[in-house]
Design a protein around this motif. Structure first.
Motif, PDB file in Angstrom:
ATOM      1  N   MET A 194       0.914  -1.297   0.059  1.00 27.73           N
ATOM      2  CA  MET A 194      -0.117  -0.063  -0.005  1.00 27.73           C
ATOM      3  C   MET A 194       0.867   0.997   0.075  1.00 27.73           C
ATOM      4  O   MET A 194       1.924   1.354   0.914  1.00 27.73           O
ATOM      5  CB  MET A 194      -0.895  -0.034   1.315  1.00 27.73           C
ATOM      6  CG  MET A 194      -2.181   0.700   1.044  1.00 27.73           C
ATOM      7  SD  MET A 194      -3.057   0.968   2.582  1.00 27.73           S
ATOM      8  CE  MET A 194      -3.717  -0.784   2.839  1.00 27.73           C
ATOM      9  N   SER A 195       0.675   2.211  -0.942  1.00 27.61           N
ATOM     10  CA  SER A 195       1.384   3.358  -0.959  1.00 27.61           C
ATOM     11  C   SER A 195       1.055   4.224   0.373  1.00 27.61           C
ATOM     12  O   SER A 195      -0.027   3.917   0.972  1.00 27.61           O
ATOM     13  CB  SER A 195       1.019   4.394  -2.218  1.00 27.61           C
ATOM     14  OG  SER A 195      -0.152   4.944  -1.762  1.00 27.61           O
ATOM     15  N   ALA A 196       2.207   5.157   0.756  1.00 27.34           N
ATOM     16  CA  ALA A 196       1.962   5.987   1.716  1.00 27.34           C
ATOM     17  C   ALA A 196       0.557   6.669   1.685  1.00 27.34           C
ATOM     18  O   ALA A 196      -0.095   7.051   2.759  1.00 27.34           O
ATOM     19  CB  ALA A 196       3.042   6.940   2.243  1.00 27.34           C
ATOM     20  N   LYS A 197       0.227   7.291   0.608  1.00 25.81           N
ATOM     21  CA  LYS A 197      -0.983   8.222   0.306  1.00 25.81           C
ATOM     22  C   LYS A 197      -2.161   7.094   0.755  1.00 25.81           C
ATOM     23  O   LYS A 197      -3.034   7.396   1.504  1.00 25.81           O
ATOM     24  CB  LYS A 197      -1.081   8.547  -1.124  1.00 25.81           C
ATOM     25  CG  LYS A 197      -2.373   9.227  -1.241  1.00 25.81           C
ATOM     26  CD  LYS A 197      -2.486   9.818  -2.658  1.00 25.81           C
ATOM     27  CE  LYS A 197      -3.815  10.268  -3.007  1.00 25.81           C
ATOM     28  NZ  LYS A 197      -4.250  10.535  -4.363  1.00 25.81           N
ATOM     29  N   GLU A 218      -2.399   4.459   2.428  1.00 27.89           N
ATOM     30  CA  GLU A 218      -2.099   3.902   3.830  1.00 27.89           C
ATOM     31  C   GLU A 218      -2.859   5.313   4.862  1.00 27.89           C
ATOM     32  O   GLU A 218      -3.837   4.939   5.802  1.00 27.89           O
ATOM     33  CB  GLU A 218      -0.900   3.593   4.290  1.00 27.89           C
ATOM     34  CG  GLU A 218      -0.911   2.940   5.857  1.00 27.89           C
ATOM     35  CD  GLU A 218       0.250   2.175   6.121  1.00 27.89           C
ATOM     36  OE1 GLU A 218       1.150   1.648   5.291  1.00 27.89           O
ATOM     37  OE2 GLU A 218       0.502   2.066   7.303  1.00 27.89           O
ATOM     38  N   ILE A 219      -2.589   6.421   4.515  1.00 29.14           N
ATOM     39  CA  ILE A 219      -2.961   7.489   5.476  1.00 29.14           C
ATOM     40  C   ILE A 219      -4.322   7.607   5.014  1.00 29.14           C
ATOM     41  O   ILE A 219      -5.109   8.032   6.321  1.00 29.14           O
ATOM     42  CB  ILE A 219      -1.949   8.699   5.085  1.00 29.14           C
ATOM     43  CG1 ILE A 219      -0.521   8.557   5.722  1.00 29.14           C
ATOM     44  CG2 ILE A 219      -2.609  10.209   5.728  1.00 29.14           C
ATOM     45  CD1 ILE A 219       0.337   9.784   4.827  1.00 29.14           C
ATOM     46  N   LEU A 220      -4.825   7.727   4.005  1.00 30.37           N
ATOM     47  CA  LEU A 220      -6.155   8.105   3.631  1.00 30.37           C
ATOM     48  C   LEU A 220      -7.073   7.090   4.558  1.00 30.37           C
ATOM     49  O   LEU A 220      -8.088   7.197   4.932  1.00 30.37           O
ATOM     50  CB  LEU A 220      -6.447   8.140   2.241  1.00 30.37           C
ATOM     51  CG  LEU A 220      -5.898   9.186   1.586  1.00 30.37           C
ATOM     52  CD1 LEU A 220      -6.177   9.406   0.066  1.00 30.37           C
ATOM     53  CD2 LEU A 220      -6.150  10.549   2.116  1.00 30.37           C
ATOM     54  N   SER A 221      -6.517   5.822   4.263  1.00 28.57           N
ATOM     55  CA  SER A 221      -7.390   4.884   5.105  1.00 28.57           C
ATOM     56  C   SER A 221      -7.101   4.713   6.516  1.00 28.57           C
ATOM     57  O   SER A 221      -8.384   4.426   7.169  1.00 28.57           O
ATOM     58  CB  SER A 221      -6.852   3.308   4.466  1.00 28.57           C
ATOM     59  OG  SER A 221      -6.044   2.600   5.467  1.00 28.57           O
ATOM     60  N   ARG A 222      -6.063   5.057   7.073  1.00 22.51           N
ATOM     61  CA  ARG A 222      -6.282   5.499   8.326  1.00 22.51           C
ATOM     62  C   ARG A 222      -6.973   6.409   8.843  1.00 22.51           C
ATOM     63  O   ARG A 222      -7.885   6.460   9.844  1.00 22.51           O
ATOM     64  CB  ARG A 222      -4.874   5.910   8.717  1.00 22.51           C
ATOM     65  CG  ARG A 222      -3.618   4.902   8.839  1.00 22.51           C
ATOM     66  CD  ARG A 222      -2.276   5.602   9.310  1.00 22.51           C
ATOM     67  NE  ARG A 222      -1.036   4.785   9.392  1.00 22.51           N
ATOM     68  CZ  ARG A 222       0.051   5.172   9.374  1.00 22.51           C
ATOM     69  NH1 ARG A 222       0.375   6.603   9.660  1.00 22.51           N
ATOM     70  NH2 ARG A 222       1.266   4.511   9.124  1.00 22.51           N
ATOM     71  N   ILE A 223      -7.292   7.812   8.077  1.00 24.32           N
ATOM     72  CA  ILE A 223      -8.023   8.790   8.297  1.00 24.32           C
ATOM     73  C   ILE A 223      -9.544   8.294   8.150  1.00 24.32           C
ATOM     74  O   ILE A 223     -10.484   8.349   9.345  1.00 24.32           O
ATOM     75  CB  ILE A 223      -7.808   9.844   7.283  1.00 24.32           C
ATOM     76  CG1 ILE A 223      -6.591  10.437   7.335  1.00 24.32           C
ATOM     77  CG2 ILE A 223      -9.104  10.974   7.657  1.00 24.32           C
ATOM     78  CD1 ILE A 223      -6.493  11.516   6.260  1.00 24.32           C
TER      79      ILE A 223
END
Lengths: 212, 501
Positions: A1-4, A6-11
């Protein structure tokens, strides 16, 4: 998973239990009907509080006032779009003091550093906070010219003055490089006392022009 | 627990960097309180800024309406964050900017260092930025052989003095003018040996010192105060012009920004650019604000990057009571009014974010169990001055209490045995649950008087209550309780018909 991703899914996962936001109440002042004379008075008061020097003149007196404000500068730069009529007294046509910055004929940073002053117009001014906005259009020039010289002479047309920030934003093209200026460069970093004059222009002269 | 379920990471993912404190707040505070010079400096500075702030806030008849709007806008941003970040990225990229995403401080630091190396330089100029302070960027770059020059005056004072920032707006607030002069004389190359402690001359010395760096730097690093989703615009708010220098002159600009800095549209600036300057430096407007949208041909940096940082922000967002801490616009009004901050100073908080906002933000970003961060929510008297001063109405006292609860619960889980605090709370519950219970307990008051002895002061309490008497005495309790006195001193009054019901 790309950083983007992953961050969007965390949010998304963090917001699972979040309630729907309330509507935004905008009960603050968004317009005013201050007469022109009071607008000018308010802007002058705010700018002088910031230790800027302010002249209020009629358009026919602008060239003489500019000549007076620039008289100590051995050289000054103007953006290519500045009205040549303004300069008839400060820099007669053959003046060696005048340097024009234009697309395709830009002054280097070193040249700007060896230029005493800069003259620009401005896009919009906010009286209540004493703020002048430059937007990089041809009579204001690229950002470097109003930054590197130590003395900024800035023309403010009366027609560009509003009282409130909410009245000023519709007049700004937000995608242009914008510089909001409220007085000369200053710092409050030592004992939280304001001292004028650090890296930006240490001297700010504002000329408010009626009939412009 | 497996973390590969549906490809989803285990949540929450906490942040790292300069956020973990290695000494509990009470110990650090105790040490810092011994520095009387620092306390005098802080008292002077915080009182100066409080008065300035009150004056300019009082000028606006619609201050409370602006606060209401500011809080609501930020709540909307957080609720709609994924879509807003995507919108911002699309607009910023369309205008020639390049976006990078960083899960944590290591990833962000590496992205920045790689971008700098691409430009074939080992020097960068920096505009003050809390995000880069948080991720320890300067330290990382130094390890990589890259020198980062701080250009904000206070950051310069801290960097030259080999010190740590103690305030988010004025990192050298703990130093007075004479101490600043001494640092400049000792550490600034080619400084005038006759430099006095006049702040104007000190500012001039900084100008001389940094001028050449600004004019020759190839790469600048900044933070961002705001990012406008609908246009892809970034904004930096500053005073000295060092920001304009960094944002305008170098060919390459790298900005590091937390995911929470977004605003929906440019119209929202009309709220935040009234709230921020008045709350932070107590000015009607800060001297300079720069806004840029990707790349503008012929004006400013042509190689423009933005690193969007999580580093624990999503963990804070997942805390339903704590998530509004992300609404913070880093104005520092809360620390300027805080009675605890005013006395201990910012170093006692051990994190990049000190003061009331730091006491909630730090443990929210790292998790309450990280090292000594669980001591931070107790660094408050819960007086509420921070909540009143906050321009986006973050209810800091409420979040402090919530985090204290988290701390107690997490320690209870670990120990499995009731602690002294649990026993005291149980006792309190019993005592205050009925008038009879309390009356029984009050019968013991003369015992307290006995314990106080002849000077009528209790100097040492046992167990965890000892913290209370560490630096103060408790006056001896009275011989009788208020309720006893009332009963003896007042004739019983016949109940009114209302009360009989």
């Amino acid at each position: 998973m790309s950083a983007k991703e992953e961050i969007l899914s965390r949010i998304t996962s963090a917001l699972r239990d979040a309630p729907a936001p309330e509507p935004i109440p905008r009960e603050y002042r968004v317009s005013s009907d201050m007469p022109e004379a009071e607008l000018i008075e308010l802007l002058v008061d705010r700018l002088e509080d910031y230790k800027a020097h302010v002249d209020v003149v009629d358009l026919p007196h602008l060239p003489a006032t500019l000549a007076e404000r620039l008289k100590d500068a051995t050289s000054f730069v103007v953006p290519h779009g500045i009205d040549a009529e303004w300069l008839v007294e400060a820099a007669p046509t053959d003046s060696a003091r005048l340097r024009t910055d234009a697309p395709g004929a830009v002054l280097s940073v070193t040249e700007l550093d060896h230029t005493d002053a800069v003259l620009t117009s401005s896009a919009v001014s906010i009286a209540e906070s004493g703020t002048i906005v430059l937007d990089g259009t041809p009579n204001q020039g690229r950002r470097a010219i109003s930054l590197v010289p130590d003395h900024h002479v800035c023309v403010v047309p009366v027609s560009s003055i509003v009282r409130l920030l909410p009245e000023a934003l519709p007049r700004m093209d937000i995608t242009r490089p914008l510089t909001w200026i409220s007085g000369p460069s200053a710092t409050s970093d030592i004992e939280l006392e304001r001292v004028e004059g650090v890296h930006g222009p240490r001297q700010l002269d504002v000329i408010i022009v009626k009939g412009l | 627990m497996s973390n590969v379920f549906m490809g989803m990471p285990t949540l929450p993912v906490f942040g790292d960097g300069n956020l973990h404190i290695d000494e509990p707040f009470p110990d650090a505070a105790h040490r810092e309180l011994g520095n009387t010079q620092m306390r005098a400096n802080l008292r002077h500075a915080t009182h100066t800024i409080r008065d300035k702030r009150l004056k300019v806030v009082g000028e606006l008849p619609d201050w409370e309406e602006l606060r209401d709007a500011g809080a609501a806008i930020k709540n909307q941003v957080m609720a709609d964050l994924p879509a807003m970040l995507e919108e911002f990225e699309k607009n910023f990229t369309a205008r020639g900017g390049v976006i990078h995403w960083a899960r944590d401080s290591h990833e962000a630091n590496k992205i920045v260092a790689d971008l700098i190396r691409e430009q074939d330089t080992d020097e960068v100029v920096k505009v003050k930025s809390m995000a880069t302070q948080e991720i320890g960027l300067n330290e990382y770059l130094e390890e990589q052989g890259i020198s980062a020059f701080e250009t904000d005056l206070a950051e310069l004072i801290v960097q030259l003095g080999h010190d740590k920032p103690s305030h988010i707006l004025v990192p050298a607030i703990h130093k007075n003018r004479t101490e600043v002069r001494d640092i400049f004389l000792a550490e600034m190359p080619n400084v005038d040996p006759n430099l006095t402690d006049d702040p104007r001359l000190l500012a001039m010395a900084a100008r001389e010192h940094l001028r050449r760096k600004f004019l020759t730097a190839k790469v600048a690093i900044s933070g961002a105060n705001f990012a406008l989703a609908d246009s892809g615009t970034l904004a930096v708010v500053e005073s000295e012009g060092n920001g304009r220098m960094c944002l305008t002159l170098p060919e390459t600009l790298i900005t590091v920004m937390g995911i929470e800095k977004l605003l929906p549209t440019k119209d929202d600036l009309e709220v935040f650019m009234q709230l921020l300057p008045r709350s932070s430096t107590g000015e009607r407007m800060n001297p300079y604000t720069s806004l840029w949208t990707g790349v503008t041909e012929g004006d400013g940096p042509q190689n423009v990057h933005l690193v969007i940082l999580d580093n624990g922000r999503t963990a804070a967002l997942a805390d339903k009571y704590g998530r509004t801490a992300l609404n913070c616009i880093r104005c520092s009004a809360c620390m300027n009014v805080c009675p605890v901050y005013e006395r201990t100073g910012g170093h006692a908080y051990g994190s990049t974010y000190p003061g009331p906002i730091g006491a909630i933000l730090t443990p929210l970003l790292t998790g309450i169990k990280s090292e000594e961060n669980s001591s931070l929510p107790y660094a408050s008297t819960l007086c509420g001055a921070c909540y009143d001063a906050c321009p986006v109405k973050i209810n800091i006292p409420e979040i402090l209490v919530h985090l204290r609860g988290e701390d107690v619960d997490s320690k209870r889980e670990e120990k499995k045995l009731p602690s002294q605090m649990d026993l005291m709370m149980k006792g309190g519950q019993w005592a205050f649950s009925s008038g009879k219970h309390l009356g029984l307990l009050e019968k013991a008051l003369p015992l307290g008087k006995l314990a106080a002895g002849r000077d009528k002061k209790i100097k040492r309490l046992p167990g965890i209550a000892a913290g209370w008497t560490q630096s103060r005495d408790i006056p001896a309790p009275p011989a009788q309780s208020f309720r006893d006195w009332w009963k003896k001193d007042h004739e019983p009054v016949a109940p009114t018909p209302d009360q009989e019901k």
